[in-house]
Design an enzyme around this catalytic site. Structure first.
Site, PDB file in Angstrom:
ATOM      1  N   ARG A   1       0.745  -1.119   0.066  1.00 20.24           N
ATOM      2  CA  ARG A   1       0.227  -0.009   0.020  1.00 20.24           C
ATOM      3  C   ARG A   1       0.904   1.349   0.183  1.00 20.24           C
ATOM      4  O   ARG A   1       1.922   1.231   0.155  1.00 20.24           O
ATOM      5  CB  ARG A   1      -0.912   0.004   1.104  1.00 20.24           C
ATOM      6  N   GLY A   2       0.116   2.061  -0.318  1.00 20.50           N
ATOM      7  CA  GLY A   2       0.884   3.555  -0.286  1.00 20.50           C
ATOM      8  C   GLY A   2       1.224   3.885  -1.907  1.00 20.50           C
ATOM      9  O   GLY A   2       1.583   3.224  -2.672  1.00 20.50           O
ATOM     10  N   ALA A   3       0.816   5.205  -2.264  1.00 20.30           N
ATOM     11  CA  ALA A   3       0.591   5.575  -3.576  1.00 20.30           C
ATOM     12  C   ALA A   3       2.098   5.176  -4.412  1.00 20.30           C
ATOM     13  O   ALA A   3       1.834   4.454  -5.311  1.00 20.30           O
ATOM     14  CB  ALA A   3       0.410   7.099  -3.674  1.00 20.30           C
TER      15      ALA A   3
ATOM     16  N   ARG B   1      -7.224  -0.243  -7.382  1.00 20.88           N
ATOM     17  CA  ARG B   1      -7.522   0.810  -6.363  1.00 20.88           C
ATOM     18  C   ARG B   1      -7.662   2.170  -7.349  1.00 20.88           C
ATOM     19  O   ARG B   1      -6.975   2.492  -8.060  1.00 20.88           O
ATOM     20  CB  ARG B   1      -6.655   1.068  -5.152  1.00 20.88           C
TER      21      ARG B   1
ATOM     22  N   GLN C   1      -2.799   2.899   9.762  1.00 20.63           N
ATOM     23  CA  GLN C   1      -1.616   2.792   9.031  1.00 20.63           C
ATOM     24  C   GLN C   1      -0.531   3.883  10.276  1.00 20.63           C
ATOM     25  O   GLN C   1       0.536   3.228  10.087  1.00 20.63           O
ATOM     26  CB  GLN C   1      -1.283   3.506   7.888  1.00 20.63           C
TER      27      GLN C   1
ATOM     28  N   ASP D   1      -2.152  11.085  -2.410  1.00 27.99           N
ATOM     29  CA  ASP D   1      -2.398   9.927  -3.212  1.00 27.99           C
ATOM     30  C   ASP D   1      -2.625  10.478  -4.478  1.00 27.99           C
ATOM     31  O   ASP D   1      -2.530   9.852  -5.771  1.00 27.99           O
ATOM     32  CB  ASP D   1      -3.685   9.071  -2.678  1.00 27.99           C
TER      33      ASP D   1
ATOM     34  N   LYS E   1      -5.079  10.242   2.694  1.00 24.39           N
ATOM     35  CA  LYS E   1      -5.815   9.280   3.663  1.00 24.39           C
ATOM     36  C   LYS E   1      -6.890  10.164   4.513  1.00 24.39           C
ATOM     37  O   LYS E   1      -6.644  11.183   4.684  1.00 24.39           O
ATOM     38  CB  LYS E   1      -4.973   8.814   4.907  1.00 24.39           C
TER      39      LYS E   1
HETATM   40  C1  LIG Z   1       3.128   8.301   0.317  1.00 27.85           C
HETATM   41  S1  LIG Z   1       1.799   7.099   0.277  1.00 27.85           S
HETATM   42  C2  LIG Z   1       0.467   8.254  -0.038  1.00 27.85           C
HETATM   43  C3  LIG Z   1      -0.648   7.935   0.768  1.00 27.85           C
HETATM   44  O1  LIG Z   1      -1.194   6.301   0.627  1.00 27.85           O
HETATM   45  C4  LIG Z   1      -1.888   6.121   2.111  1.00 27.85           C
HETATM   46  O2  LIG Z   1      -3.061   5.346   1.470  1.00 27.85           O
HETATM   47  P1  LIG Z   1      -3.327   3.918   1.796  1.00 27.85           P
HETATM   48  O3  LIG Z   1      -2.271   3.364   3.006  1.00 27.85           O
HETATM   49  O4  LIG Z   1      -4.538   3.562   1.887  1.00 27.85           O
HETATM   50  O5  LIG Z   1      -2.431   3.068   0.716  1.00 27.85           O
HETATM   51  C5  LIG Z   1      -1.893   7.193   2.811  1.00 27.85           C
HETATM   52  O6  LIG Z   1      -3.222   8.271   2.050  1.00 27.85           O
HETATM   53  C6  LIG Z   1      -0.700   8.009   2.214  1.00 27.85           C
HETATM   54  O7  LIG Z   1      -0.541   9.202   2.783  1.00 27.85           O
END
Ligand SMILES: CSC[C@H]1O[C@H](OP(=O)(O)O)[C@H](O)[C@@H]1O
Length: 344
Positions: A55-57, A99, A208, A249, A260
């Site tokens: 996960r993570g953009a 996603r 997270q 994101d 998020k």
């Molecule tokens: C640098 S990661 C950007 C962003 O992605 C995370 O979302 P997720 O955990 O659902 O993939 C979160 O919004 C981070 O800030």
């Protein structure tokens, strides 16, 4: 302790049976276990992205490109480059929609598809296309880490000695190939002796911040205090926060930014308390095709993420992201420098 204690989030390797593998940290197991998953097919990668194992953009952008490489190496029976390219066009559709909010996923898939097209134009061999895809995933990983270190350096310049940061979710090394974006700023500033404390929002509903950010900072030796999301206002009111730094994101042409869920509320609080609010993201997170944040697709996730005990008949709303308007963002920190949101 230091960032050298952090794992690499995704690597292209080979498993014992000789098959091409994308080795990822399974982030669902953290902070209890640091364990890895060997992803060998595009469907396994889609599942890893959907279940937040990866996960993570920026990290899912790399995962998207890796999915095409894994298909080409392990799944396709195409006789030649042209046939493989045709199959990849279909695979790309299913991967890039795993996603919807982080533009990096479709960006990574589109980059891989272009690599395949260029390779196929110069060869008849399907294996040459597969090799090109694997090589470019490795290049993407290196480029992402370099971009994060540049973001860290630019961001650290904005901070003074004794800075106390508040951050949300995990925009750390685990959300990227390595080093992180918002936490990249923290790591660079910490190395310069500027960080007094990082307040990490737990980040409901998936946690997270508690599970990943607090774990990362602990391993990296950065001081961290975990708070519930509903404590951020009081911590700011107590004068304990000098800057808010978050990831992103998707950033629109006008600077509106999806991140998020809960980020928008932090931006409103920061503005009320006169605290600078920074977004840290690579330029691969910018989607100039969207004029404003109202156009960003917001992922809605399962009700069971919100609570395991939902009374019969009660509706649950679980948007995974929200949009912070550009006018609440002090600056956007990218690998190319620091920008006013409207001019990113
Ligand atoms: C640098 S990661 C950007 C962003 O992605 C995370 O979302 P997720 O955990 O659902 O993939 C979160 O919004 C981070 O800030």
């Amino acid at each position: 302790m230091g960032i050298e204690n952090l794992p690499r989030t995704i690597e292209m390797t080979e498993s014992a049976d000789g098959r091409r593998t994308a080795r990822i940290v399974d982030q669902r197991a953290l902070p209890r276990d640091l364990s890895y998953s060997d992803v060998k097919t595009h469907r396994e990668m889609i599942d890893a992205v959907k279940t937040l194992a990866l996960r993570g953009a920026p990290a899912i952008g790399i995962g998207g490109a890796a999915a095409l490489a894994l298909y080409a190496e392990n799944e396709s029976g195409a006789d030649d480059a042209a046939a493989l390219l045709s199959e990849l066009e279909t695979v790309a559709q299913s991967v890039s929609t795993a996603r919807p909010t982080a533009v990096n996923l479709s960006w990574g898939v589109a980059r891989a598809l272009e690599v395949a097209r260029v390779a196929a134009a110069g060869t008849a061999a399907a294996s040459a296309v597969a090799d090109a895809l694997v090589s470019d995933v490795r290049a993407m990983i290196e480029e992402d880490e370099a971009a994060n270190r540049a973001i860290g350096a630019f961001g650290a310049e904005l901070l003074g000695a004794g800075t106390r940061i508040l951050t949300h979710c995990n925009a750390g090394s685990l959300a990227t190939a390595f080093y992180g974006t918002a936490l990249g700023v923290v790591y660079a500033a910490h190395r310069q002796g500027k960080i007094d404390m990082v307040y990490a929002d737990e980040t409901r509903p998936v946690g997270q911040g508690a599970r990943l950010t607090a774990w990362e900072l602990g391993r990296a030796g950065v001081p961290c205090t975990l708070i519930c999301d509903n404590m951020a206002a009081s911590v700011m009111a107590a004068g304990k926060v000098d800057a808010v730094v978050v990831g992103a994101d998707r950033i629109c042409a006008n600077g509106d930014t999806a991140n998020k869920i809960g980020t928008y509320g932090l931006a409103v609080l920061a503005r009320h308390h006169g605290i600078p609010f920074y977004v840290a993201a690579p330029t691969s997170t910018i989607d100039a095709s969207l004029a404003a944040g109202s156009q960003i697709p917001i992922e809605e996730r399962a009700a069971t993420e919100v609570s395991a005990c939902i009374p019969q008949g009660v509706e649950v709303f679980n948007p995974a992201f929200d949009v912070t308007p550009a006018n609440l963002i002090t600056a956007i920190i990218t690998e190319r420098g620091v920008f006013d949101p409207e001019s990113v």
